[in-house]
Write an enzyme that holds these catalytic residues in place. Structure first.
Site, short mmCIF file in Angstrom:
data_model
loop_
_atom_site.label_atom_id
_atom_site.label_comp_id
_atom_site.label_asym_id
_atom_site.label_seq_id
_atom_site.Cartn_x
_atom_site.Cartn_y
_atom_site.Cartn_z
N HIS A 41 0.82 -1.22 0.00
CA HIS A 41 0.00 0.00 0.00
C HIS A 41 0.85 1.27 0.00
O HIS A 41 2.03 1.25 0.31
CB HIS A 41 -1.04 -0.02 1.11
CG HIS A 41 -0.54 0.13 2.51
ND1 HIS A 41 -1.37 0.36 3.57
CD2 HIS A 41 0.70 0.09 3.03
CE1 HIS A 41 -0.69 0.46 4.68
NE2 HIS A 41 0.57 0.30 4.38
N GLU A 42 0.20 2.36 -0.42
CA GLU A 42 0.85 3.65 -0.68
C GLU A 42 1.92 3.53 -1.76
O GLU A 42 2.92 4.26 -1.74
CB GLU A 42 1.45 4.24 0.61
CG GLU A 42 0.44 4.43 1.73
CD GLU A 42 -0.78 5.21 1.32
OE1 GLU A 42 -0.70 6.04 0.39
OE2 GLU A 42 -1.85 5.00 1.90
N GLY A 43 1.70 2.67 -2.72
CA GLY A 43 2.62 2.52 -3.85
C GLY A 43 3.49 1.29 -3.69
O GLY A 43 4.30 1.21 -2.78
#
Length: 579
Positions: A432-434
């Site tokens: 998550h978050e890239g």
């Protein structure tokens, strides 16, 4: 169990000896006050967050006819956190904050992430949401939506992804139609679906403030496609009137880890449309959201480092207590702790290098956050290191948790010990978050494009190398680091000239080499502070860890750089039907 959180000696060394927190505090806080905040954080994390760590994993959030419900102990812990003003820790006094430097605030928060990452996640999302509003919102929006979050009464989310739009936000289909204006600004009605929304609904706070990416739809005019058409809206669960907004929970996602954090599919506008207010002007949504996303990336990295650090502490304690095996050729006699076995020591040294290296890397970035607004060089370096910190801490923090299970043996694979849950919780962080691949493209395609960030970084590395060469103890490491970074710089140039296909094929390899190179530099930089106390268990341990990283980890960089140097394009060239 609190002894397995972040060691205070570790934080003191990083904050005061290495990162010079005193130089960043100014008039905001003195050493005595900072120590009091860290002491308070350790106690609250141990007393309010840690006790329900395993319970929240077992008793997951659920949805019924009255809404989404989370474990009550989560809400109780977060209320204690709010009562002590910790939601406001890093906000300026004019917003009701404590005005703490980001470095100190993150060191405090690391204890809560180590104790219970799924409970602490509500804090991370809320503070990032409030900071975005405080930066880009109007005074009325700040008063209405940011201040209650800074107080910890309301919680916040970020609503980017949709079922069909994950990393490619240009595919966002949520639409916003103008609906007049009021004291909070231009008002819109939103319709669409948002997926994977952490903290998207629950019964833990008075209200939930959603920050929603959507595209403005105007009658008779085609909606602008791609990311340029994205705007950002503040959409509360409950409107200022107290009425329920048109935001519905379509379902909960059931996760492998982070189980105490609700994760929702949200429908905006099942009725007349969810009411929201645009932040700033149309088309500025993505640049605004990157403010929150970059803060979240540092937060994810800190959580991954904290989980890894706690796993290392568990493994070390277990290895000291667990008796198994005897010295070779000893025959009969008492068994000895598994810590005596070279293979176990090797695993623990690896875990130490990763866990302490990840924590140091993220706190170094927190220091850059403090300086970025007044120092363009710090801002440029922070931009360069954000994908490095997010990825390296996420991947190698997870690797520590994997090692911790291995050290525990079969016991580590059971739910009786914390290390299996720590691994499950940490497995989300490389995603998550890239994802790692997204961060690699950001590094290779954006952050290294003009060379400014790399030049600043290499100057700082050169300063460390020069200090190491001035003494005899670490000269060999200095030479190895210098050669490593010359080669990484050459690989950056090679990849820059390789075209889009070559870059896409090798960006992740560059990211991994770059990350190890940065962590190796920081290990050497910290080791320079310990050469006068090689017999001290703490500082001597740093010297051993530095040696281990240079002997066992830095050689990996060669394997990552070779395909770049050879111009390998296998990732792009392999036909899909052969996979």
């Amino acid at each position: 169990m609190s002894e397995y959180l972040i060691a205070r000696e570790e934080l003191d060394f990083l904050l005061w000896d290495w990162l010079d927190l005193a130089g960043d505090c100014g008039d905001a806080v003195d050493r005595e006050s900072a120590d009091a905040i860290l002491d308070l954080s350790a106690r609250l994390a141990a007393d309010a967050f840690l006790p329900h760590y395993k319970t929240a994993d077992r008793v997951e959030p659920f949805q019924d006819g009255t809404g989404v419900h989370a474990l009550p102990e989560i809400g109780a812990a977060l209320r204690e956190y709010a009562e002590l003003g910790l939601f406001a820790a890093s906000f300026p006094p004019e917003l009701g904050g404590l005005g703490l430097p980001s470095l100190l605030a993150n060191a405090s928060f690391a204890q809560f992430l180590a104790a219970n990452v799924s409970t602490a996640a509500y804090v991370m999302l809320t503070t990032a949401n409030a900071r975005l509003l405080a930066t880009f919102g109007s005074p009325a929006q700040i008063t209405q939506f940011a201040l209650p979050q800074i107080e910890g009464r309301w919680f916040g989310t970020m609503c980017l992804s949709e079922p069909q739009a994950g990393s490619n936000l240009g595919d966002v289909a949520t639409r916003a139609v103008a609906d007049g204006a009021d004291a909070l600004g231009d008002r819109y009605r939103l319709t669409g679906n948002k997926m994977w929304i952490s903290g998207g609904d629950h019964d833990l706070s008075e209200n939930i403030v959603h920050l929603v990416l959507a595209k403005v739809a105007e009658p008779g005019r085609a909606t602008e496609e791609g990311t340029k058409g994205l705007s950002l809206f503040v959409v509360p669960k409950f409107l200022p009137t107290g009425a329920r907004n048109d935001v519905a929970v379509a379902g909960l996602n059931h996760k492998m880890g982070y189980r105490g954090t609700t994760n929702c599919l949200l429908n905006f506008g099942e009725g007349e449309g969810a009411l929201g207010w645009i932040i700033g002007t149309p088309g500025q949504g993505l640049p605004q959201m990157f403010k929150m996303m970059n803060e979240a990336r540092i937060g994810v990295a800190l959580g991954a480092a904290a989980l890894g650090y706690r796993g290392y502490r568990h493994a070390l304690a277990y290895a000291r207590e667990r008796r198994q095996g005897r010295p070779s050729g000893a025959g009969a006699g008492p068994s000895r702790p598994i810590l005596a076995h070279p293979d176990v020591r090797d695993m623990l040294l690896t875990a130490k290098c990763y866990a302490e290296g990840a924590l140091a890397l993220v706190l170094y970035c927190a220091k850059l956050v403090d300086r970025a607004e007044q120092d363009a060089e710090a801002a440029t370096l922070l931009a360069l290191l954000t994908p490095i910190a997010k990825t390296w801490a996420s991947e190698y923090g997870l690797a520590v948790n994997d090692i911790a299970i291995q050290v525990h043996g079969g016991y580590g694979y059971t739910r009786d010990f914390d290390v299996e849950q720590l691994w499950r919780d940490n497995r989300l962080n490389p995603i998550h978050e890239g994802t790692t691949g997204i961060q690699a493209l950001d590094l290779a395609g954006r952050k290294l494009r003009d060379g400014a960030g790399l030049a600043i970084l290499r100057t700082r590395i050169a300063e460390t190398i020069a200090r190491a060469e001035a003494g005899a103890a670490l000269t060999g490491h200095a030479e190895a680091l210098d050669l490593c970074w010359r080669r990484i710089a050459d690989a950056v140039g090679t990849l820059r000239d390789a075209g889009s296909q070559g870059m896409a094929s090798n960006a992740t390899a560059l990211l991994r080499a770059f990350g190890h190179g940065v962590v190796g530099w920081q290990w050497l930089d910290r080791a320079l502070l310990c050469t006068d106390a090689p017999e001290d268990p703490f500082r001597g341990g740093k010297l051993w860890a530095c040696r281990y990283f240079f002997e066992r980890e830095m050689p990996r960089i060669d394997a990552w750089l070779r395909p770049i140097e050879a111009g390998s394009d296998i990732g792009a060239a392999v036909p899909a039907e052969f996979l």
